[in-house]
Design a protein around this motif. Structure first.
Motif, PDB file in Angstrom:
ATOM      1  N   PRO A  42       0.837  -1.213   0.000  1.00 55.53           N
ATOM      2  CA  PRO A  42       0.000   0.000   0.000  1.00 55.53           C
ATOM      3  C   PRO A  42       0.870   1.261   0.000  1.00 55.53           C
ATOM      4  N   LEU A  43       0.603   2.177  -0.918  1.00 56.20           N
ATOM      5  CA  LEU A  43       1.438   3.363  -1.070  1.00 56.20           C
ATOM      6  C   LEU A  43       1.582   4.169   0.228  1.00 56.20           C
ATOM      7  N   PRO A  44       0.555   4.260   1.070  1.00 60.85           N
ATOM      8  CA  PRO A  44       0.763   4.996   2.338  1.00 60.85           C
ATOM      9  C   PRO A  44       1.825   4.372   3.252  1.00 60.85           C
ATOM     10  N   THR A  45       2.199   3.124   3.004  1.00 61.81           N
ATOM     11  CA  THR A  45       3.244   2.497   3.827  1.00 61.81           C
ATOM     12  C   THR A  45       4.641   2.752   3.259  1.00 61.81           C
ATOM     13  N   VAL A  46       4.729   3.335   2.072  1.00 62.79           N
ATOM     14  CA  VAL A  46       6.025   3.641   1.473  1.00 62.79           C
ATOM     15  C   VAL A  46       6.550   4.907   2.143  1.00 62.79           C
ATOM     16  N   GLU A  47       7.640   4.778   2.874  1.00 66.48           N
ATOM     17  CA  GLU A  47       8.151   5.893   3.669  1.00 66.48           C
ATOM     18  C   GLU A  47       9.074   6.816   2.892  1.00 66.48           C
ATOM     19  N   ALA A  48       9.762   6.284   1.894  1.00 65.42           N
ATOM     20  CA  ALA A  48      10.678   7.103   1.102  1.00 65.42           C
ATOM     21  C   ALA A  48      11.035   6.341  -0.168  1.00 65.42           C
ATOM     22  N   MET A  49      11.459   7.089  -1.176  1.00 70.40           N
ATOM     23  CA  MET A  49      11.928   6.502  -2.431  1.00 70.40           C
ATOM     24  C   MET A  49      13.297   7.086  -2.728  1.00 70.40           C
ATOM     25  N   ILE A  50      14.263   6.231  -2.976  1.00 72.33           N
ATOM     26  CA  ILE A  50      15.597   6.671  -3.387  1.00 72.33           C
ATOM     27  C   ILE A  50      15.795   6.233  -4.828  1.00 72.33           C
ATOM     28  N   ASN A  51      16.047   7.191  -5.677  1.00 69.53           N
ATOM     29  CA  ASN A  51      16.199   6.955  -7.106  1.00 69.53           C
ATOM     30  C   ASN A  51      17.667   7.129  -7.492  1.00 69.53           C
ATOM     31  N   MET A  52      18.174   6.162  -8.228  1.00 68.66           N
ATOM     32  CA  MET A  52      19.526   6.272  -8.776  1.00 68.66           C
ATOM     33  C   MET A  52      19.391   6.244 -10.290  1.00 68.66           C
ATOM     34  N   LEU A 142      27.528   2.783  -2.221  1.00 68.66           N
ATOM     35  CA  LEU A 142      27.759   2.786  -0.774  1.00 68.66           C
ATOM     36  C   LEU A 142      27.028   3.953  -0.111  1.00 68.66           C
ATOM     37  N   TYR A 143      27.027   5.112  -0.759  1.00 68.19           N
ATOM     38  CA  TYR A 143      26.292   6.275  -0.239  1.00 68.19           C
ATOM     39  C   TYR A 143      24.798   5.943  -0.170  1.00 68.19           C
ATOM     40  N   ALA A 144      24.265   5.348  -1.238  1.00 65.03           N
ATOM     41  CA  ALA A 144      22.844   4.978  -1.264  1.00 65.03           C
ATOM     42  C   ALA A 144      22.535   3.949  -0.180  1.00 65.03           C
ATOM     43  N   ARG A 145      23.433   2.984  -0.004  1.00 63.09           N
ATOM     44  CA  ARG A 145      23.221   1.969   1.035  1.00 63.09           C
ATOM     45  C   ARG A 145      23.160   2.615   2.415  1.00 63.09           C
ATOM     46  N   GLU A 146      24.038   3.566   2.662  1.00 65.19           N
ATOM     47  CA  GLU A 146      24.039   4.244   3.962  1.00 65.19           C
ATOM     48  C   GLU A 146      22.775   5.081   4.143  1.00 65.19           C
ATOM     49  N   LEU A 147      22.282   5.699   3.065  1.00 68.33           N
ATOM     50  CA  LEU A 147      20.998   6.412   3.143  1.00 68.33           C
ATOM     51  C   LEU A 147      19.886   5.457   3.552  1.00 68.33           C
ATOM     52  N   VAL A 148      19.828   4.313   2.866  1.00 70.56           N
ATOM     53  CA  VAL A 148      18.794   3.323   3.157  1.00 70.56           C
ATOM     54  C   VAL A 148      18.906   2.824   4.589  1.00 70.56           C
ATOM     55  N   ASP A 149      20.125   2.505   5.006  1.00 71.15           N
ATOM     56  CA  ASP A 149      20.302   1.996   6.367  1.00 71.15           C
ATOM     57  C   ASP A 149      19.929   3.054   7.401  1.00 71.15           C
ATOM     58  N   SER A 150      20.279   4.301   7.164  1.00 73.95           N
ATOM     59  CA  SER A 150      19.926   5.382   8.091  1.00 73.95           C
ATOM     60  C   SER A 150      18.410   5.566   8.155  1.00 73.95           C
ATOM     61  N   LEU A 151      17.757   5.497   7.007  1.00 71.77           N
ATOM     62  CA  LEU A 151      16.296   5.600   6.993  1.00 71.77           C
ATOM     63  C   LEU A 151      15.666   4.412   7.708  1.00 71.77           C
ATOM     64  N   ASP A 152      16.246   3.238   7.535  1.00 72.13           N
ATOM     65  CA  ASP A 152      15.716   2.030   8.165  1.00 72.13           C
ATOM     66  C   ASP A 152      15.819   2.106   9.689  1.00 72.13           C
ATOM     67  N   ARG A 153      16.887   2.698  10.194  1.00 72.07           N
ATOM     68  CA  ARG A 153      17.090   2.806  11.644  1.00 72.07           C
ATOM     69  C   ARG A 153      16.224   3.878  12.280  1.00 72.07           C
ATOM     70  N   GLY A 154      15.838   4.883  11.513  1.00 70.52           N
ATOM     71  CA  GLY A 154      15.161   6.046  12.080  1.00 70.52           C
ATOM     72  C   GLY A 154      13.658   5.994  11.942  1.00 70.52           C
ATOM     73  N   PRO A 155      13.006   7.004  12.491  1.00 70.58           N
ATOM     74  CA  PRO A 155      11.551   7.105  12.334  1.00 70.58           C
ATOM     75  C   PRO A 155      11.185   7.493  10.906  1.00 70.58           C
ATOM     76  N   ARG A 156       9.929   7.347  10.573  1.00 66.58           N
ATOM     77  CA  ARG A 156       9.432   7.688   9.247  1.00 66.58           C
ATOM     78  C   ARG A 156       9.783   9.140   8.910  1.00 66.58           C
ATOM     79  N   PRO A 157      10.338   9.390   7.723  1.00 67.13           N
ATOM     80  CA  PRO A 157      10.618  10.777   7.333  1.00 67.13           C
ATOM     81  C   PRO A 157       9.311  11.579   7.246  1.00 67.13           C
TER      82      PRO A 157
END
Length: 176
Positions: A42-52, A142-157
């Motif tokens: 469900p789109l409301p559960t998508v917390e963020a999108m990272i595009n490369m 690696l930068y993208a991975r760290e973004l994802v991991d930081s988002l995963d550890r934190g509260p919803r943006p």
């Protein structure tokens, strides 16, 4: 902690991570538009999108990140992640831009779009594999991975409507 030999976190993600490869961007964001219209979660559960998009030719150590104004946490997050990566980071606030992240932003999903710059081979047969900067691409990953991991550890943006800025076209290089 980062304990495995390959730098992979020693725990699984807290959130669901969905990896997508969209097609039809140049025809009007066809693939990403379809995804947000009929998402796998469900789109409301998508917390963020990272595009490369176009991240294979790092030059002058410059990484562009668009969409930093789409969540209140993103300006600080992108800077903190860059402390380890040490890119010459150029940012743009707007969530709209010439790539698939726009489909998500239109639906009020915070977005970050990574880009290493336009080049003369854009959309031409001369854009061949040997022109990829493998080491630069690895650093961007690696930068993208760290973004994802930081988002995963934190509260919803916290989504916010970003101020439109004129740097998006200049950053992306326009054209198509």
């Amino acid at each position: 902690g980062w304990k495995t030999e390959w730098g992979i976190p020693d725990r699984g993600p807290v959130h669901n991570l969905v990896f997508c490869a969209f097609t039809g961007e140049e025809m009007g964001l066809v693939g990403s538009s379809h995804f947000v219209d009929d998402p796998t979660l469900p789109l409301p559960t998508v917390e963020a999108m990272i595009n490369m998009d176009m991240v294979g030719r790092l030059r002058s150590n410059r990484l562009m990140v668009m969409g930093v104004g789409t969540a209140t946490e993103f300006p600080a997050l992108t800077g903190q992640v860059n402390e380890r990566s040490a890119f010459d980071l150029k940012t743009s606030s707007d969530g709209y831009g010439p790539s698939d992240h726009s489909s998500f932003y239109k639906r009020k999903v915070p977005v970050l779009a990574l880009f290493t710059g336009s080049h003369t081979d854009y959309h031409k047969p001369s854009d061949s594999m040997e022109k990829i900067d493998a080491q630069g691409l690895w650093r961007v990953a690696l930068y993208a991975r760290e973004l994802v991991d930081s988002l995963d550890r934190g509260p919803r943006p916290t989504f916010q409507q970003a101020k439109s800025d004129s740097t998006v076209g200049r950053i992306a290089g326009g054209g198509g």
